[in-house]
Design a protein around this motif. Sequence first.
Motif, PDB file in Angstrom:
ATOM      1  N   TRP A 104       0.864  -1.179   0.000  1.00  0.00           N
ATOM      2  CA  TRP A 104       0.000   0.000   0.000  1.00  0.00           C
ATOM      3  C   TRP A 104       0.901   1.229   0.000  1.00  0.00           C
ATOM      4  O   TRP A 104       1.534   1.549   0.990  1.00  0.00           O
ATOM      5  N   LYS A 106       1.180   5.026   0.188  1.00  0.00           N
ATOM      6  CA  LYS A 106       0.322   6.056   0.768  1.00  0.00           C
ATOM      7  C   LYS A 106       0.365   7.378   0.024  1.00  0.00           C
ATOM      8  O   LYS A 106      -0.300   8.341   0.408  1.00  0.00           O
ATOM      9  N   CYS A 116       4.966   3.440   2.871  1.00  0.00           N
ATOM     10  CA  CYS A 116       4.187   2.287   2.411  1.00  0.00           C
ATOM     11  C   CYS A 116       3.942   1.333   3.582  1.00  0.00           C
ATOM     12  O   CYS A 116       4.626   1.408   4.607  1.00  0.00           O
ATOM     13  N   GLU A 117       2.983   0.443   3.417  1.00  0.00           N
ATOM     14  CA  GLU A 117       2.815  -0.692   4.321  1.00  0.00           C
ATOM     15  C   GLU A 117       2.818  -1.964   3.492  1.00  0.00           C
ATOM     16  O   GLU A 117       2.378  -1.971   2.330  1.00  0.00           O
ATOM     17  N   THR A 131      -1.842   2.506  -4.886  1.00  0.00           N
ATOM     18  CA  THR A 131      -1.569   3.839  -4.368  1.00  0.00           C
ATOM     19  C   THR A 131      -2.885   4.483  -3.955  1.00  0.00           C
ATOM     20  O   THR A 131      -3.752   4.722  -4.795  1.00  0.00           O
ATOM     21  N   SER A 133      -4.169   7.497  -1.044  1.00  0.00           N
ATOM     22  CA  SER A 133      -3.748   8.464  -0.037  1.00  0.00           C
ATOM     23  C   SER A 133      -4.130   8.001   1.365  1.00  0.00           C
ATOM     24  O   SER A 133      -5.208   7.458   1.586  1.00  0.00           O
ATOM     25  N   ARG A 134      -3.230   8.230   2.307  1.00  0.00           N
ATOM     26  CA  ARG A 134      -3.515   7.887   3.703  1.00  0.00           C
ATOM     27  C   ARG A 134      -4.753   8.639   4.206  1.00  0.00           C
ATOM     28  O   ARG A 134      -5.433   8.185   5.108  1.00  0.00           O
ATOM     29  N   LYS A 148      -7.179   1.365   8.010  1.00  0.00           N
ATOM     30  CA  LYS A 148      -6.840   1.453   6.600  1.00  0.00           C
ATOM     31  C   LYS A 148      -8.054   1.914   5.791  1.00  0.00           C
ATOM     32  O   LYS A 148      -9.195   1.672   6.184  1.00  0.00           O
TER      33      LYS A 148
END
Length: 236
Positions: A104, A106, A116-117, A131, A133-134, A148
């Motif tokens: 993921w 961010k 990223c995670e 991709t 956005s957080r 999430k």
Amino acid sequence: MSQAWKRVEVIGDCTLYLGDCMAIIPTLCKVGAVVTDPPYGINAARSRNSQKHGWRDYGGGEWDKERPPPDVIKRIVLCSANVIIWGGNYFADLLDPSQKWLVWDKGQTDFSLADCELAWCSFDGAVRRITVSRSRALQDGKQHPTQKPVDVMAWCLAQLPKHAKGPILDPFMGSGTTGIACVRAGRRFIGIEIDEGYFDIACDRIRRAYSQPDMFVSAPAPQVPQQLGLLEGGEG
């Protein structure tokens, strides 16, 4: 013999348990996959609970002071042949080598937190990235410090093998985002959460997901809960 859970709520095709996943997992029927985001042990409850830099105050707590004990992670991996564990890099010493990871992104570089995670997968395949956005989680109505975006978890479900047809289990349900993704995908869901406050939030969010279903997905009809039995590994 005492009951393994403190409370159970059946909402459409979602069965939600309040209690310790290690006590509840052995009572469950066979599942098609596990998709979960355990505490990473980075003390997120305390490091992110101030409003400095725009963080909302989610309250403190000790839930992320340490990662889950090794036997918990190992037990979760045995629940199905199809397992996705977010934060897999924090559990690398407990998980088998894998060629398939989910990323993921961010969409923001050199932020104070990770760019990223990473999610570890028990099944083979190419590394995939999304991709988002957080800040998307805020638009979803963020109520948990590590919640999430629903779009990320919906994409995550789509990465599962086509044969993983049974219910999706999330033994660290938190605020219920995996469950909402399952509602939108028309998948059965089993969620377990030990914190009563977050359990109530998850119940509320999943009810609202059924009352406002995605325009492209019909809300599944409520089903009679499956009879409880010993959990079996493998595909559902």
